[in-house]
Design an enzyme around this catalytic site. Structure first.
Site: not given
Length: 349
Positions: A135, A189, A195, A199, A242, A245, A249
């Site tokens: 990242d 999924c 998710c 939100c 946050c 989501c 799951c």
């Protein structure tokens, strides 16, 4: 690869994989996302453009990418952790920091251990050209991870694994070695939209489409200025990041615990009252967030975020919110004063 896998496991990684460098099929989606402005004020996204999808341009000579996954739930995380975290969101006076940020800065942990992994590989095969990332550069991390078998892209855009959910960090080693790529995994999924439904701000505008401008993680971390007043009431008591989501799951009931103490929560970053956190001076903020990912937003944004949360707590009837806000009504920072004024106006008549 068995010796490399053993070394990776000893370093705290839960899985490694290998991806090729041809990400051309991802370029159109990246450019569409940028064209729609979904990156908000993360101008570096647009500045880097297609370099994110072209590893050999970022690091000339790159032939393969070794990907790594590291679980980050704290070691003592209870089995019902999702319910525990949802319960925090129901206590308006408590500040909620995203799970990944409660311990040591993952950039530091991952980068150091990725380098140790690269050094271990070099000890086995001899010196080779490489660079490690987590990242920290224009890298399509989720794309590389999904192509190398770390999981599939969930509808929230994060990488999901059937045996580990999504509560993990990703890192890469760009190498000048031609390595056989790992097999990708199929998505699982199905018709689930948990998710998207969870939100708070509607930032997941469709399956696999995230408008960062509405995402609370973006607003509390990346966004530099005033937060849209229309979004503030939706942020609740989330003051850094946050997890909603991911909390919603179903696959995260399998989320793995970290084997490292680095991600255990620091004092003050889990379960603390908003009023207490809002009283931190800049020196105290810097001391308490030393070595933490939170420090990167600075004291002013920290106060901005908490002011919004205190306004929401005030609307919910939290008695400690108003005195805390009044104490900073004349704060030296205009950004803080503006959000405090908004927060104080949330008191119900």
């Amino acid at each position: 690869m068995s010796r490399v896998n053993a070394l990776a496991g000893a370093l705290g990684f839960s899985q490694i994989g290998v991806a090729g460098v041809d990400l051309s099929s991802a370029e159109d989606g990246l450019m569409q996302w940028l064209a729609q402005g979904f990156h908000g004020q993360m101008h570096y996204m647009a500045a880097h453009g297609l370099r994110r999808a072209r590893p050999a341009e970022l690091v000339p000579g790159t032939v393969s990418v070794i990907t790594a996954r590291m679980d980050y739930l704290p070691r003592d995380t209870p089995q019902d952790w999702q319910a525990v975290e949802f319960a925090r969101l129901g206590r308006p006076g408590e500040g909620v920091v995203s799970l990944y940020a409660r311990g040591r800065d993952y950039h530091k942990v991952m980068r150091a251990r990725l380098q140790k992994l690269a050094d271990g590989i070099a000890a086995e095969i001899g010196p080779f050209g490489h660079r490690v990332f987590t990242d920290s550069a224009p890298v399509l991390e989720a794309e590389l991870a999904s192509r190398s078998g770390q999981g599939w892209r969930g509808k929230h855009t994060l990488v999901l694994d059937r045996a580990a959910g999504s509560m993990f960090f990703l890192g890469e080693i760009y190498v000048d070695l031609a390595l056989p790529p790992s097999d990708a995994v199929s998505p699982h999924c199905g018709t689930c939209s948990a998710c998207i439904d969870a939100c708070p701000t509607g930032a997941i505008v469709g399956p696999h489409r995230l408008d960062a401008r509405r995402c609370i993680s973006y607003l509390t971390i990346e966004h530099p200025g005033a937060i849209d007043p229309q979004l503030r009431p939706l942020m609740g008591n989330r003051i850094y990041g946050c997890d909603d989501c991911q909390l919603a799951c179903p696959w995260n009931k399998f989320a793995g615990r970290s084997s490292l103490p680095d991600f255990d929560p620091r004092e003050g970053l889990a379960g603390s009252a908003l009023a207490e956190l809002f009283a931190w001076s800049e020196d105290e903020f810097l001391r308490r967030t030393e070595g933490s990912a939170i420090r990167r937003i600075g004291h002013e944004r920290w106060l901005r975020n908490i002011a919004v949360a205190l306004g929401n707590a005030l609307r919910a009837g939290d008695a400690a919110a108003r005195p805390a806000l009044l104490a900073r009504a004349q704060d030296a920072g205009a950004l803080v004063r503006e959000h405090v004024a908004w927060a104080l106006a949330q008191q119900q008549p």
